[in-house]
Design a protein around this motif. Structure first.
Motif, short mmCIF file in Angstrom:
data_model
loop_
_atom_site.label_atom_id
_atom_site.label_comp_id
_atom_site.label_asym_id
_atom_site.label_seq_id
_atom_site.Cartn_x
_atom_site.Cartn_y
_atom_site.Cartn_z
N ILE A 56 0.84 -1.21 0.00
CA ILE A 56 0.00 0.00 0.00
C ILE A 56 0.87 1.25 0.00
CG2 ILE A 56 -1.70 1.32 1.32
CD1 ILE A 56 -2.76 -1.38 2.37
N TYR A 57 1.97 1.22 0.74
CA TYR A 57 2.89 2.37 0.78
C TYR A 57 3.43 2.65 -0.62
CZ TYR A 57 7.09 5.12 1.66
OH TYR A 57 8.07 6.09 1.62
N ASN A 58 3.74 1.62 -1.37
CA ASN A 58 4.21 1.81 -2.75
C ASN A 58 3.14 2.47 -3.60
OD1 ASN A 58 6.76 0.68 -2.28
ND2 ASN A 58 6.08 -1.40 -2.79
N ASN A 62 3.01 6.48 -5.37
CA ASN A 62 2.60 6.79 -6.74
C ASN A 62 1.26 7.53 -6.76
OD1 ASN A 62 4.84 5.50 -7.97
ND2 ASN A 62 3.83 3.51 -7.73
N GLU A 63 0.84 8.00 -5.58
CA GLU A 63 -0.42 8.74 -5.43
C GLU A 63 -1.62 7.94 -5.91
OE1 GLU A 63 0.07 12.53 -7.33
OE2 GLU A 63 1.46 13.26 -5.79
N GLU A 64 -1.57 6.64 -5.66
CA GLU A 64 -2.67 5.75 -6.04
C GLU A 64 -3.49 5.31 -4.84
OE1 GLU A 64 -1.34 2.50 -8.49
OE2 GLU A 64 0.22 3.74 -9.42
N ASP A 94 -10.59 7.72 4.51
CA ASP A 94 -11.71 8.22 5.30
C ASP A 94 -13.07 8.04 4.64
OD1 ASP A 94 -11.47 10.12 3.34
OD2 ASP A 94 -11.05 11.80 4.70
N ARG A 95 -13.08 7.54 3.40
CA ARG A 95 -14.36 7.29 2.72
C ARG A 95 -14.93 5.91 3.08
NH1 ARG A 95 -12.33 7.99 -3.26
NH2 ARG A 95 -10.59 6.89 -2.27
N ILE A 96 -14.17 5.12 3.76
CA ILE A 96 -14.52 3.74 4.14
C ILE A 96 -14.96 2.97 2.90
CG2 ILE A 96 -15.71 2.28 5.82
CD1 ILE A 96 -16.21 4.65 7.53
N PHE A 97 -16.21 2.50 2.83
CA PHE A 97 -16.62 1.62 1.75
C PHE A 97 -16.72 2.32 0.40
CE2 PHE A 97 -18.82 -0.55 5.46
CZ PHE A 97 -17.80 -1.46 5.64
N LEU A 98 -16.68 3.64 0.42
CA LEU A 98 -16.66 4.38 -0.85
C LEU A 98 -15.25 4.46 -1.42
CD1 LEU A 98 -19.16 7.28 -0.06
CD2 LEU A 98 -19.59 5.16 -1.32
N ASP A 99 -14.28 4.01 -0.63
CA ASP A 99 -12.90 3.92 -1.10
C ASP A 99 -12.80 2.75 -2.07
OD1 ASP A 99 -10.21 3.69 -1.55
OD2 ASP A 99 -9.66 3.28 0.55
N GLU A 100 -12.67 3.06 -3.35
CA GLU A 100 -12.68 2.01 -4.37
C GLU A 100 -11.28 1.49 -4.69
OE1 GLU A 100 -14.75 3.64 -7.70
OE2 GLU A 100 -16.70 3.63 -6.68
N ASP A 101 -10.26 2.03 -4.03
CA ASP A 101 -8.90 1.52 -4.23
C ASP A 101 -8.73 0.30 -3.32
OD1 ASP A 101 -8.28 3.66 -5.97
OD2 ASP A 101 -7.90 4.95 -4.24
#
Length: 208
Positions: A56-58, A62-64, A94-101
């Motif tokens: 995840i840090y990687n 890359n701002e992903e 902070d979007r929780i389940f709306l975080d699509e990444d």
């Protein structure tokens, strides 16, 4: 046709005589195994978390992926029916389940659930006793299995709460870009959950 009341009586009898208190003996064996192998058990979970945090840090470099705000540790009922003890760990902003990444990993708790699965396999065979035949089915036993697994899931929760600091004491977690307050929650996948840990940037960690 089997009368519904007769079937329910047999199911109740089956549960009370073969399942209701079966966890007590199993818990004793699990506790012995945990005491003996605690360091290895926790290290395996830590290694999984460490590897995923680095990945995840990687992505963050890359701002992903945005800073992590929530870590969800989820009990998976579907895995129980497959005799699997995999727990899912999701990392959200902070979007929780709306975080699509989508960033997640799995760790197993075999030392808790293998004895449970073995016990349930033994219990499942008891339904073939003539007094239960055609009235207690494999589907009934599966329902009991899911119900009983919740007792074992509570063990997992307590063990994780007890070892939160150690599990997240790793290079990957230190590297991770995190929100001002990072919250670890435990529950069922995208369902009921409870907070089991809070980490704050101003302090190394703040216990819930």
């Amino acid at each position: 046709m089997i009368k519904k009341v007769d079937k329910m009586d047999k199911i109740t009898h089956f549960y009370e005589n073969h399942i209701e208190n079966s966890h007590q003996e199993v818990f004793i064996n699990i506790e012995e195994d945990y005491i003996k192998n605690k360091d290895k058990i926790i290290e395996n979970i830590q290694n999984t978390i460490n590897k995923t945090c680095k990945e995840i840090y990687n992505l963050q470099q890359n701002e992903e992926k945005l800073p992590i705000k929530y870590i969800f540790i989820s009990f998976l009922r579907t895995q129980i029916l497959k005799n699997s003890s995999n727990y899912r760990v999701d990392f959200y902003d902070d979007r929780i389940f709306l975080d699509e990444d989508n960033c997640h990993c799995y760790f197993d708790m075999d030392f808790i659930f293998k004895p449970f699965f073995k016990k349930m396999d033994e219990i499942e065979k008891k339904k073939d006793n003539p007094m239960y035949m055609r009235q207690v089915t494999s589907i009934d036993v599966e329902d009991f299995k899911l119900y009983e697994s919740l007792k074992y899931n509570l063990l997992v929760k307590e063990i994780l709460k007890e070892n939160m600091d150690t599990i997240f004491e790793c290079e990957g977690f230190d590297l991770l870009e995190k929100d001002d307050e990072l919250i670890v929650v435990f529950g069922e996948y995208k369902d009921n959950f409870e907070i089991i840990k809070k980490f704050a940037l101003s302090e190394k960690s703040v216990a819930e």
